[in-house]
Design a protein around this motif. Structure first.
Motif, mmCIF file in Angstrom:
data_model
loop_
_atom_site.group_PDB
_atom_site.id
_atom_site.type_symbol
_atom_site.label_atom_id
_atom_site.label_comp_id
_atom_site.label_asym_id
_atom_site.label_seq_id
_atom_site.Cartn_x
_atom_site.Cartn_y
_atom_site.Cartn_z
ATOM 1 N N TYR A 289 0.777 -1.152 0.085
ATOM 2 C CA TYR A 289 -0.153 -0.090 0.169
ATOM 3 C C TYR A 289 0.875 1.005 -0.080
ATOM 4 O O TYR A 289 2.098 1.234 0.519
ATOM 5 C CB TYR A 289 -0.861 0.085 1.369
ATOM 6 N N GLN B 279 -1.289 5.720 3.676
ATOM 7 C CA GLN B 279 -2.480 5.450 3.086
ATOM 8 C C GLN B 279 -3.332 4.620 3.876
ATOM 9 O O GLN B 279 -4.769 4.362 3.657
ATOM 10 C CB GLN B 279 -2.662 4.996 1.621
ATOM 11 N N VAL B 280 -2.687 3.920 4.856
ATOM 12 C CA VAL B 280 -3.354 2.805 5.597
ATOM 13 C C VAL B 280 -3.143 2.850 7.103
ATOM 14 O O VAL B 280 -2.284 3.166 7.758
ATOM 15 C CB VAL B 280 -2.472 1.613 5.114
ATOM 16 N N ARG C 132 -7.655 0.662 4.664
ATOM 17 C CA ARG C 132 -7.374 1.910 3.672
ATOM 18 C C ARG C 132 -8.138 2.940 3.811
ATOM 19 O O ARG C 132 -9.054 2.921 3.614
ATOM 20 C CB ARG C 132 -7.181 1.605 2.316
#
Ligand SMILES: Cc1ncc(C[n+]2csc(CCOP(=O)(O)OP(=O)(O)O)c2C)c(N)n1
Ligand code: SF4
Ligand SMILES: [Mg+2]
Length: 350
Positions: free
Chosen positions: A256, A260-261, A275
């Motif tokens: 990822y 963003q996670v 996410r």
């Protein structure tokens, strides 16, 4: 997404990591209406329990009364099952889990069963962080008694008869977060991928999981003007995060973009990856979670995803400091006070 299945030789059915085929997770034939959202939820429970390799005999299927509460009959025949009284599943489950905390409790309720007659039991359950998975199969009506509004029906939504609901809905997710549940989310019976990931993560969580699953009632609440219909959900479902789950026994790496996670390490070594679909949403912050849900009502949005997770909170079992051996299997010689102890008690009361 990881799947936990391997084949059983070249010709046999796929088996999971404890050697069981998916057929061992199925239940009786459903007697619910064809197309009822509750049937789709049962299917996802079968998939999740199979993929997680849960031993069916270690599961307690608990429910109240309603079409939703009938659905434990349609999955996991090999599990233990208790269909209790309307709105009373929480107290019966609390007793069962205290008697044997080595079992996995899966409670299936309806929006009427939970948010109307059962609201008193629900709020006290959510305060305790009892280890269990609590699923509300939420159609906004009392399906079994022919479609009256429940307390989760949105203000302004319309019954088939044209009656408009004039009361604001109880948001069971906001309530559960505010009261202390440690894994809270909302999904839609028609979203196979999201619901399956959330159920698998729920199996891995230690504490109270509360999932409100919008589950359309095709017979009484699937028309124009309903906010719990398939069409309305397909058009208005707004995921707050994309739920990814990698079980501890899966050896899969997923890339990822950093930042963003939200990576959440679960107690059993599994990994929950949320996410972000909203820049600033932090699923570990209760205040943010409740505020976001409140704002979503003002904006007429139906948010789904995992709203809140806390893997640090002690469970009710931890708080009570129970012995490891299930109370249900302790011998009478241990659980029964001897006559001398009772005599002493009586003497002290005099
Ligand atoms: C003590 C009690 N009160 C009322 C009823 C009647 N009753 C049966 S199911 C139900 C509502 C079910 O609604 P919900 O929990 O939303 O389940 P659904 O059928 O919609 O899945 C009611 C009021 C009952 N069985 N017991
Ligand atoms: S009446 Fe509604 S909730 Fe009950 S089985 Fe039929 S579709 Fe499902
Ligand atoms: Mg209902």
């Amino acid at each position: 997404m990881a799947t936990a299945t391997v084949t059983n030789g070249s010709s046999g059915p796929k088996v999971n990591h404890i050697g069981l085929p998916v057929a061992e997770y199925r239940g009786g034939k459903s007697t619910l209406c064809a197309g009822c959202g509750h049937n789709a939820i049962s299917e996802r429970i079968i998939d999740a329990m199979f993929e997680m390799g849960v031993q069916p005999e270690r599961v307690l299927k608990m429910s109240g009364i309603g079409c939703s509460s009938k659905s434990p009959a349609y999955f996991m025949n090999r599990a233990h099952s208790f269909n209790s009284v309307h709105g009373r599943m929480p107290s019966v489950t609390t007793g069962a889990v205290l008697a044997n905390s080595t079992m996995m409790a899966l409670g299936i309720s309806g929006d009427g069963d939970t948010a109307s007659i059962g609201i008193g039991q629900f709020v006290h359950l959510m305060r305790r962080n009892l280890p269990m998975i609590y699923i509300i199969e939420d159609n906004g009506v009392y399906g079994l008694t022919k479609g009256q509004f429940s307390a989760t029906a949105d203000i302004g939504s319309k019954l088939k008869t044209g009656v408009i609901n004039e009361l604001p809905a109880i948001d069971t997710c906001a309530l559960a977060i505010q009261l202390g549940a440690t894994f809270v989310g909302r999904s839609f019976s028609g979203d196979k991928k999201q619901l399956l990931s959330m159920l698998k993560a729920a199996v891995a969580h230690k504490g109270t999981v509360m999932l409100d699953v919008i589950s359309p009632c095709v017979t009484f609440n699937d028309h124009e003007g309903s906010t719990k219909s398939y069409k309305f959900m397909q058009e208005n479902d707004e995921p707050i995060n994309e739920v990814g789950f990698v079980a501890s026994f899966d050896d899969i790496t997923v890339d990822y973009d950093s930042g963003q996670v939200y990576d959440v390490q679960m107690h059993d070594g599994s990994n929950l990856r949320l996410r972000k679909l909203r820049e600033d949403y932090d699923p570990t912050d209760r205040v943010v979670a409740v505020r976001t849900l409140m704002e979503s009502h003002a904006n007429d949005e139906i948010l789904t995803g995992i709203f809140y997770i806390n893997t640090q909170q002690p469970t009710f079992i931890d708080q009570l400091n129970l012995v490891d051996e299930p109370l249900a299997t302790l011998p009478d010689s241990v659980v029964r006070p001897p006559k001398s102890a009772l005599d002493l008690l009586m003497t002290n009361l005099q």
